[in-house]
Design a protein around this motif. Structure first.
Motif, PDB file in Angstrom:
ATOM      1  N   TRP A 221      58.508   2.585  -4.000  1.00 48.30           N
ATOM      2  CA  TRP A 221      59.338   2.495  -5.205  1.00 48.30           C
ATOM      3  C   TRP A 221      60.320   1.333  -5.107  1.00 48.30           C
ATOM      4  O   TRP A 221      60.580   0.644  -6.097  1.00 48.30           O
ATOM      5  N   CYS A 222      60.871   1.107  -3.919  1.00 49.09           N
ATOM      6  CA  CYS A 222      61.802  -0.012  -3.745  1.00 49.09           C
ATOM      7  C   CYS A 222      61.084  -1.347  -3.901  1.00 49.09           C
ATOM      8  O   CYS A 222      61.621  -2.282  -4.509  1.00 49.09           O
ATOM      9  N   ARG A 223      59.865  -1.453  -3.339  1.00 56.17           N
ATOM     10  CA  ARG A 223      59.097  -2.688  -3.502  1.00 56.17           C
ATOM     11  C   ARG A 223      58.805  -2.956  -4.966  1.00 56.17           C
ATOM     12  O   ARG A 223      58.755  -4.106  -5.399  1.00 56.17           O
ATOM     13  N   GLU A 224      58.602  -1.887  -5.725  1.00 58.81           N
ATOM     14  CA  GLU A 224      58.306  -2.027  -7.152  1.00 58.81           C
ATOM     15  C   GLU A 224      59.560  -2.128  -8.010  1.00 58.81           C
ATOM     16  O   GLU A 224      59.467  -2.184  -9.236  1.00 58.81           O
ATOM     17  N   ALA A 225      60.754  -2.157  -7.345  1.00 56.18           N
ATOM     18  CA  ALA A 225      62.041  -2.206  -8.052  1.00 56.18           C
ATOM     19  C   ALA A 225      62.158  -1.071  -9.060  1.00 56.18           C
ATOM     20  O   ALA A 225      62.653  -1.246 -10.172  1.00 56.18           O
ATOM     21  N   ARG A 226      61.694   0.107  -8.651  1.00 54.50           N
ATOM     22  CA  ARG A 226      61.684   1.268  -9.530  1.00 54.50           C
ATOM     23  C   ARG A 226      62.914   2.135  -9.257  1.00 54.50           C
ATOM     24  O   ARG A 226      63.063   2.679  -8.166  1.00 54.50           O
ATOM     25  N   PRO A 227      63.828   2.284 -10.216  1.00 53.64           N
ATOM     26  CA  PRO A 227      65.007   3.135  -9.996  1.00 53.64           C
ATOM     27  C   PRO A 227      64.606   4.596  -9.783  1.00 53.64           C
ATOM     28  O   PRO A 227      63.621   5.073 -10.356  1.00 53.64           O
ATOM     29  N   PHE A 228      65.378   5.300  -8.967  1.00 50.63           N
ATOM     30  CA  PHE A 228      65.117   6.722  -8.739  1.00 50.63           C
ATOM     31  C   PHE A 228      66.412   7.405  -8.324  1.00 50.63           C
ATOM     32  O   PHE A 228      67.403   6.748  -7.969  1.00 50.63           O
ATOM     33  N   ALA A 229      66.405   8.727  -8.424  1.00 51.71           N
ATOM     34  CA  ALA A 229      67.531   9.526  -7.953  1.00 51.71           C
ATOM     35  C   ALA A 229      67.115  10.228  -6.676  1.00 51.71           C
ATOM     36  O   ALA A 229      65.984  10.708  -6.563  1.00 51.71           O
ATOM     37  N   LEU A 230      68.034  10.281  -5.737  1.00 46.15           N
ATOM     38  CA  LEU A 230      67.769  10.894  -4.437  1.00 46.15           C
ATOM     39  C   LEU A 230      68.735  12.048  -4.228  1.00 46.15           C
ATOM     40  O   LEU A 230      69.953  11.875  -4.306  1.00 46.15           O
ATOM     41  N   ALA A 231      68.192  13.225  -3.995  1.00 46.47           N
ATOM     42  CA  ALA A 231      69.004  14.414  -3.720  1.00 46.47           C
ATOM     43  C   ALA A 231      68.792  14.814  -2.265  1.00 46.47           C
ATOM     44  O   ALA A 231      67.655  15.006  -1.837  1.00 46.47           O
ATOM     45  N   THR A 232      69.894  14.931  -1.510  1.00 48.07           N
ATOM     46  CA  THR A 232      69.820  15.206  -0.076  1.00 48.07           C
ATOM     47  C   THR A 232      70.690  16.407   0.270  1.00 48.07           C
ATOM     48  O   THR A 232      71.836  16.503  -0.196  1.00 48.07           O
ATOM     49  N   VAL A 233      70.155  17.305   1.069  1.00 45.35           N
ATOM     50  CA  VAL A 233      70.935  18.445   1.542  1.00 45.35           C
ATOM     51  C   VAL A 233      71.967  17.954   2.548  1.00 45.35           C
ATOM     52  O   VAL A 233      71.618  17.377   3.581  1.00 45.35           O
ATOM     53  N   VAL A 234      73.253  18.166   2.248  1.00 42.57           N
ATOM     54  CA  VAL A 234      74.325  17.728   3.152  1.00 42.57           C
ATOM     55  C   VAL A 234      75.087  18.910   3.743  1.00 42.57           C
ATOM     56  O   VAL A 234      75.966  18.717   4.586  1.00 42.57           O
ATOM     57  N   GLY A 235      74.769  20.121   3.313  1.00 40.96           N
ATOM     58  CA  GLY A 235      75.436  21.291   3.860  1.00 40.96           C
ATOM     59  C   GLY A 235      74.597  22.534   3.633  1.00 40.96           C
ATOM     60  O   GLY A 235      73.972  22.686   2.579  1.00 40.96           O
ATOM     61  N   VAL A 236      74.554  23.417   4.635  1.00 37.06           N
ATOM     62  CA  VAL A 236      73.820  24.671   4.541  1.00 37.06           C
ATOM     63  C   VAL A 236      74.754  25.805   4.921  1.00 37.06           C
ATOM     64  O   VAL A 236      75.441  25.738   5.944  1.00 37.06           O
ATOM     65  N   HIS A 237      74.820  26.844   4.096  1.00 35.91           N
ATOM     66  CA  HIS A 237      75.668  28.001   4.351  1.00 35.91           C
ATOM     67  C   HIS A 237      74.791  29.245   4.315  1.00 35.91           C
ATOM     68  O   HIS A 237      74.144  29.523   3.309  1.00 35.91           O
ATOM     69  N   GLY A 238      74.759  29.979   5.391  1.00 35.71           N
ATOM     70  CA  GLY A 238      73.917  31.158   5.461  1.00 35.71           C
ATOM     71  C   GLY A 238      72.474  30.785   5.685  1.00 35.71           C
ATOM     72  O   GLY A 238      72.148  29.772   6.296  1.00 35.71           O
ATOM     73  N   SER A 239      71.573  31.586   5.147  1.00 36.42           N
ATOM     74  CA  SER A 239      70.142  31.372   5.342  1.00 36.42           C
ATOM     75  C   SER A 239      69.609  30.408   4.295  1.00 36.42           C
ATOM     76  O   SER A 239      69.880  30.555   3.104  1.00 36.42           O
ATOM     77  N   ALA A 240      68.886  29.388   4.761  1.00 36.36           N
ATOM     78  CA  ALA A 240      68.289  28.418   3.836  1.00 36.36           C
ATOM     79  C   ALA A 240      66.951  27.977   4.418  1.00 36.36           C
ATOM     80  O   ALA A 240      66.783  27.914   5.631  1.00 36.36           O
ATOM     81  N   PRO A 241      65.978  27.662   3.555  1.00 33.89           N
ATOM     82  CA  PRO A 241      64.630  27.378   4.041  1.00 33.89           C
ATOM     83  C   PRO A 241      64.465  26.038   4.744  1.00 33.89           C
ATOM     84  O   PRO A 241      63.576  25.887   5.571  1.00 33.89           O
ATOM     85  N   LEU A 242      65.311  25.033   4.417  1.00 36.52           N
ATOM     86  CA  LEU A 242      65.154  23.695   4.982  1.00 36.52           C
ATOM     87  C   LEU A 242      66.508  23.175   5.458  1.00 36.52           C
ATOM     88  O   LEU A 242      67.554  23.540   4.918  1.00 36.52           O
TER      89      LEU A 242
END
Length: 210
Positions: A11-32
């Motif tokens: 996507w970067c090579r194609e200059a294609r804009p995108f949104a990136l969502a990243t897990v920055v905190g986990v509280h309790g039980s979470a799958p990833l």
């Protein structure tokens, strides 16, 4: 994030804009775990997963809005404690803090870099890196200091990003960046194994120490 790196690189090579969502905190039980990411491009194509399915729809819509409306980076929490838990929550009972940002590969500009880096350096993420020449790095550090970013925060910034592998092509550059992330995550030295002693494979560390 490494599992979606090939797609993001394309996507970067194609200059294609995108949104990136990243897990920055986990509280309790979470799958990833923290660091897991999903990306959505301007056409609505998605890659990756951050919850194994239970909040994917809500995060997808947030990414679509971010990339469509040129939104500013934001942090959102998804979890079982939400009013409509089974609609957008984690049915496993945990909570996720998710950082969402728009990435525009065609716009490498300080007016985008500096606000994003200021925010990223304030987040409890394990690795923050930025591409650019050494001259760009020096100018970036100057601007961050002018914006009030403290020395301990600046020390977290990996810039210029990557290990010195002699990389020249985009693919080689991606390898050098990935190598630095792996070394940082596992406290590796980045040195050739022929110049080190002791076990080659280290026992995994608890996630809380990374």
């Amino acid at each position: 994030m490494l599992n979606i790196a090939d797609t993001l690189h394309r996507w970067c090579r194609e200059a294609r804009p995108f949104a990136l969502a990243t897990v920055v905190g986990v509280h309790g039980s979470a799958p990833l775990p923290v660091g897991t990411s999903v990306a959505v491009d301007e056409d609505g194509d998605a890659v990756g997963s951050i919850s194994g399915g239970c909040v994917e729809g809500a995060v997808y819509e947030l990414c679509r809005q971010m990339v469509r409306d040129l939104g500013t980076p934001r942090r959102a929490r998804f979890g079982y404690s939400d009013d409509d838990a089974f609609a957008v929550g984690l049915t496993c009972g945990g909570e996720l803090d998710v950082f969402v940002q728009r990435i525009d590969p065609a716009a490498h500009d300080a007016k985008f870099d500096i606000p994003l880096l200021r925010l990223a350096l304030d987040l409890p993420v394990a690795y923050v890196g930025a591409m650019g020449s050494r001259r760009t790095h020096d100018e970036r550090m100057r601007r961050l200091r002018e914006e009030g970013v403290t020395g301990d925060r600046l020390a977290r910034l990996r810039s210029p990003i990557g290990l010195d592998l002699g990389a020249s092509t985009p693919e080689e550059t991606a390898v050098s960046i990935t190598a630095e992330i792996i070394a940082h995550a596992h406290h590796g030295t980045g040195r050739p194994l022929t110049r080190t002693t002791g076990p080659i494979h280290r026992p995994p560390e608890p996630a809380s120490r990374r």
